[in-house]
Design an enzyme around this catalytic site. Structure first.
Site, mmCIF file in Angstrom:
data_model
loop_
_atom_site.group_PDB
_atom_site.id
_atom_site.type_symbol
_atom_site.label_atom_id
_atom_site.label_comp_id
_atom_site.label_asym_id
_atom_site.label_seq_id
_atom_site.Cartn_x
_atom_site.Cartn_y
_atom_site.Cartn_z
ATOM 1 N N HIS A 19 0.839 -1.307 0.096
ATOM 2 C CA HIS A 19 -0.042 0.063 -0.162
ATOM 3 C C HIS A 19 0.993 1.202 0.163
ATOM 4 O O HIS A 19 1.811 1.344 1.018
ATOM 5 C CB HIS A 19 -1.010 -0.035 1.460
ATOM 6 C CG HIS A 19 -1.919 -0.929 1.313
ATOM 7 N ND1 HIS A 19 -2.382 -2.095 2.308
ATOM 8 C CD2 HIS A 19 -2.698 -1.632 0.177
ATOM 9 C CE1 HIS A 19 -3.246 -2.790 2.065
ATOM 10 N NE2 HIS A 19 -3.392 -2.927 0.761
ATOM 11 N N GLU A 22 1.626 3.477 3.240
ATOM 12 C CA GLU A 22 1.871 2.960 4.449
ATOM 13 C C GLU A 22 3.498 2.956 4.404
ATOM 14 O O GLU A 22 4.133 2.336 4.032
ATOM 15 C CB GLU A 22 1.309 1.494 4.413
ATOM 16 C CG GLU A 22 -0.183 1.544 4.671
ATOM 17 C CD GLU A 22 -0.850 -0.022 4.622
ATOM 18 O OE1 GLU A 22 -0.237 -0.939 5.063
ATOM 19 O OE2 GLU A 22 -2.155 0.147 4.443
ATOM 20 N N HIS A 113 3.211 -3.605 6.466
ATOM 21 C CA HIS A 113 2.162 -2.571 6.428
ATOM 22 C C HIS A 113 2.196 -1.826 7.754
ATOM 23 O O HIS A 113 2.426 -2.032 8.831
ATOM 24 C CB HIS A 113 0.914 -3.607 6.519
ATOM 25 C CG HIS A 113 0.714 -4.227 5.005
ATOM 26 N ND1 HIS A 113 -0.018 -3.653 4.143
ATOM 27 C CD2 HIS A 113 1.018 -5.370 4.684
ATOM 28 C CE1 HIS A 113 0.054 -4.419 3.131
ATOM 29 N NE2 HIS A 113 0.534 -5.272 3.402
ATOM 30 N N GLU A 175 2.223 -6.143 10.361
ATOM 31 C CA GLU A 175 1.511 -4.955 10.463
ATOM 32 C C GLU A 175 1.717 -4.006 11.721
ATOM 33 O O GLU A 175 1.779 -4.895 13.008
ATOM 34 C CB GLU A 175 -0.074 -5.332 10.618
ATOM 35 C CG GLU A 175 -1.148 -4.279 10.587
ATOM 36 C CD GLU A 175 -1.745 -3.851 9.294
ATOM 37 O OE1 GLU A 175 -1.929 -4.831 8.398
ATOM 38 O OE2 GLU A 175 -1.335 -2.496 8.855
#
Lengths: 311, 359
Positions: A19, A22, A113, A175
């Site tokens: 992404h 990010e 992420h 993440e």
């Protein structure tokens, strides 16, 4: 449990910018590419900027969410010049790091992420019995003093698994939150750097023959998503996550607990029958996916000792 | 001691001033034609100034489409208006969703930052087919709420914004001499206790002022953070809603004849911006805001204090002699504007007591 012998983790992929906004992963990949290895490392690592166009524009994606493009169906669909950019890119990444499900795929894929939710560090995978991933999680939990580390499991079969990490033989999304999108916070960057380094250390030790003792890992398995209350005609949201729930990822939510506070001041409560663990509470990218928060069940998973099988 | 120019003094509306001591700004070069307006009043607190009534205000949200508190405050106010009509508020209020296309796509802007489109140059140049969407919209808003600089302009615009920086509630204004705006700031500072309330002045001449609130006669931005763009937090929404309600409350009280006592208002004046360290070729960032500076908006930055921590682990320090106050630390939208943070000087503004002028 008996010790389990597992093959060497010889090829690793570290991916960032899946992404494009990010940013901890974007800058970590840039740093790694700058300090390219001299080829004497015990593990072969490929570092990849997954979605370069989205990174350049500092957006999550250009046409479609890249991290939903790795199902078997999407990977095997015919592509043309008019296909969405991310679909073409997912097939490129599958060729580079996969093919998914084959013997040529990288042994471990770590996809970086960030989230606006207060999740700490999570390893997110599709399996609750991948001993490599579970042992890496245990190692990070032991070694990372100031960051909570958790294991999140989505119970989806491999064919339908849609994210980049499903391309590797073992894989997870790393993440880290909370961080606003399009922002890089120094402590979040450092935590991610530490997480990746500890993962690499574990792999090196494992490959060298270290026996890692078994034990227990708490696994959070995704049960369902909850959307925001919305206006029935316009579909716009009519409430925000309640202040009592905001930032309280992985704190048990009981039936009757406040969930949302409407813009006109009313409290809406959790109507489920089962107490569950909320996570991804108020993730910015999930408004368009109709997700205010996800709910998980927690259970203790026993993991065996593992040892490399050099054959 | 404050020294400032007062348009109200020059217009002869200053009713009662007790000059305990008056001094010309000796030793300073003054511009031609401006000398008679500059003087120091050390006891200006004793003055009572009559100001014209404020007939109507506008509350604008979604000037940046991904700053969501304002979007939902405007949405909620429109719902209240549908329910109660003009009785929704004790004074006439116009609600505006400034940049609807950007709001729909949840982006800061479509083609151009709309909150940079309200300077005289942009507002007076003709619209063509190739004009950016935001320039078209700025002209529309100027017609609706302005025209900027004219007597038809709406009395007050309250423009709602969010920031990823830890700025609490910050009221942003162009000048140090608008006593309506400063009184509203003082009122919010006394009434809002759960969040730090600060005043930021940009000190820019009105014609160069490029943001939406400069269209009105008195105007300010309400900036609340920290909140990620594209996210609405209940606590931040509540703060912003309360600030808007208190602003309406102040105008209502003022219009009803209440005297608002003067006093000192602490404010920060913008001095300059500092960019991130960047790679000279690629222009990508090579460092992030240092953990010791992150989230410490409005602290005092002294020589030797850490500013940035590079991705390879080196600390970059503040090298200037003059201690200043940083703010907008690590605002997401400012990476592309080459701003890591702004620096400002703290000052004390003295404002007189005010009361509405009765015709």
């Amino acid at each position: 449990m008996k010790a389990v012998a597992m093959p060497t983790v010889s090829r690793v992929a570290v991916c960032g910018g899946t992404h494009g906004n990010e940013l901890a992963g974007v800058y970590l990949v840039r740093e790694r590419l700058k300090r390219r290895a001299d080829g004497t490392e015990p593990v072969s690592v490929v570092t990849v900027m997954s979605n370069p166009r989205a990174v350049q524009l500092c957006v999550r994606y250009v046409e479609t969410d890249l991290n939903r493009c790795f199902t078997r169906a999407t990977l095997s669909a015919p592509v043309s010049e008019t296909s969405p950019y991310e679909m073409i890119r997912s097939q490129e990444l599958n060729a580079l790091l996969g093919p998914k499900g084959s013997a040529q795929a990288v042994d471990l894929l770590c996809d970086l992420h960030n989230t606006t939710a207060n999740t700490g560090l999570c390893l997110i995978t599709y399996s609750d019995c991948d001993w490599i991933c579970l042992h890496i999680c245990k190692h990070l939990q032991r070694e990372m003093a100031s960051t909570p580390v958790r294991y999140v499991h989505f119970d989806i079969p491999l064919n339908e698994a849609y994210s980049l990490d499903s391309v590797g033989k073992h894989g997870f999304a790393m993440e880290i939150g909370p961080q606003p999108h399009s922002v890089v916070r120094s402590v979040i960057f450092s935590a991610m750097q530490e997480g990746v380094q500890l993962m690499m250390d574990w792999i090196c030790q494992f490959n060298s023959g270290t026996l890692f003792e078994g034990g227990w890992v708490d696994v959070y398995t995704m049960v369902k998503n909850i959307d925001y209350p919305r206006d029935s005609e316009t579909h716009v949201i009519t409430a925000a996550v309640h202040p009592n729930l905001q930032d309280r990822d992985f704190c048990l939510l009981h039936p009757g607990d406040p969930m949302f506070l409407s813009f006109s001041g009313e409290t809406l409560r959790y109507k489920g029958k089962e107490a569950l663990y909320p996570f991804f509470i108020n993730e910015g990218a999930y408004y368009e996916k109709g997700i205010a928060l996800s709910l998980a069940r927690k259970r203790r998973v026993e993991i065996p000792s593992v040892l490399v099988n050099k054959h | 001691m404050s020294c400032h120019t007062s348009p109200y003094v020059s217009k002869g509306l200053l009713c009662l001033v007790q000059f305990h001591s008056v001094r010309l700004l000796g030793g300073k070069q003054l511009e031609e034609g401006v000398k008679q307006h500059y003087f120091c009043i050390e006891k200006i607190k004793m003055a009572l100034v009559f100001l014209p009534a404020l007939a109507r205000m506008a509350v604008c949200g979604g000037t940046h489409g991904n700053e969501l508190s304002g979007v939902y405050v405007v949405q909620e106010m429109e719902r209240q208006w549908k329910e109660k009509g003009e009785c929704a508020w004790p004074i006439p209020v116009t609600t505006v969703l400034s940049n609807p296309r950007a709001v729909k796509e949840c982006r800061r802007y479509i083609e151009k930052d709309m909150n940079r489109c309200f300077n005289r140059a942009t507002l007076s140049s003709p619209i063509t087919d190739s004009s950016p969407y935001e320039v078209l919209r700025a002209h529309e808003l100027n017609n609706l709420l302005g025209p900027k600089g004219s007597t038809d302009a709406i009395d007050l615009i309250c423009d709602l914004h969010n920031t990823t920086a830890n700025m609490g509630l910050t009221l942003i204004h162009y000048t140090t001499s608008d006593w309506v705006t400063l009184h509203i700031c003082k009122y919010l500072q006394t009434k809002l206790t759960k969040v730090p309330v600060r005043v930021l002045v940009l000190d820019v001449p009105i014609s160069d002022a490029y943001s939406l609130e400069s269209v009105s006669k008195h105007g300010f931005s309400i900036e609340v953070g920290p909140q990620p763009h594209g996210v609405v937090r209940a606590d931040i929404y509540t703060i912003m809603k309360e600030a808007v309600d208190l602003t309406i409350d102040w105008i209502h009280k003022f219009s009803s004849g209440m005297v608002f006592e003067g006093g000192d208002v602490e404010a920060f004046r913008f001095i300059k911006s500092v960019d991130y360290p960047r790679d000279p070729e690629t222009r990508t960032l090579t460092a992030a805001i240092h953990p010791q500076l992150q989230d410490r908006d409005f602290c005092l930055l002294k020589r030797g204090d850490p500013l940035f921590l590079s991705f390879s682990g080196e600390t970059v320090k503040y090298e200037e002699e003059e201690p200043l106050h940083p703010f907008f630390i690590n605002e997401a939208a400012y990476y592309e504007k080459e701003i890591a943070f702004h620096l400002g000087k703290k000052m004390m503004l003295t404002i007189p007591s005010v009361q509405v002028q009765k015709d």
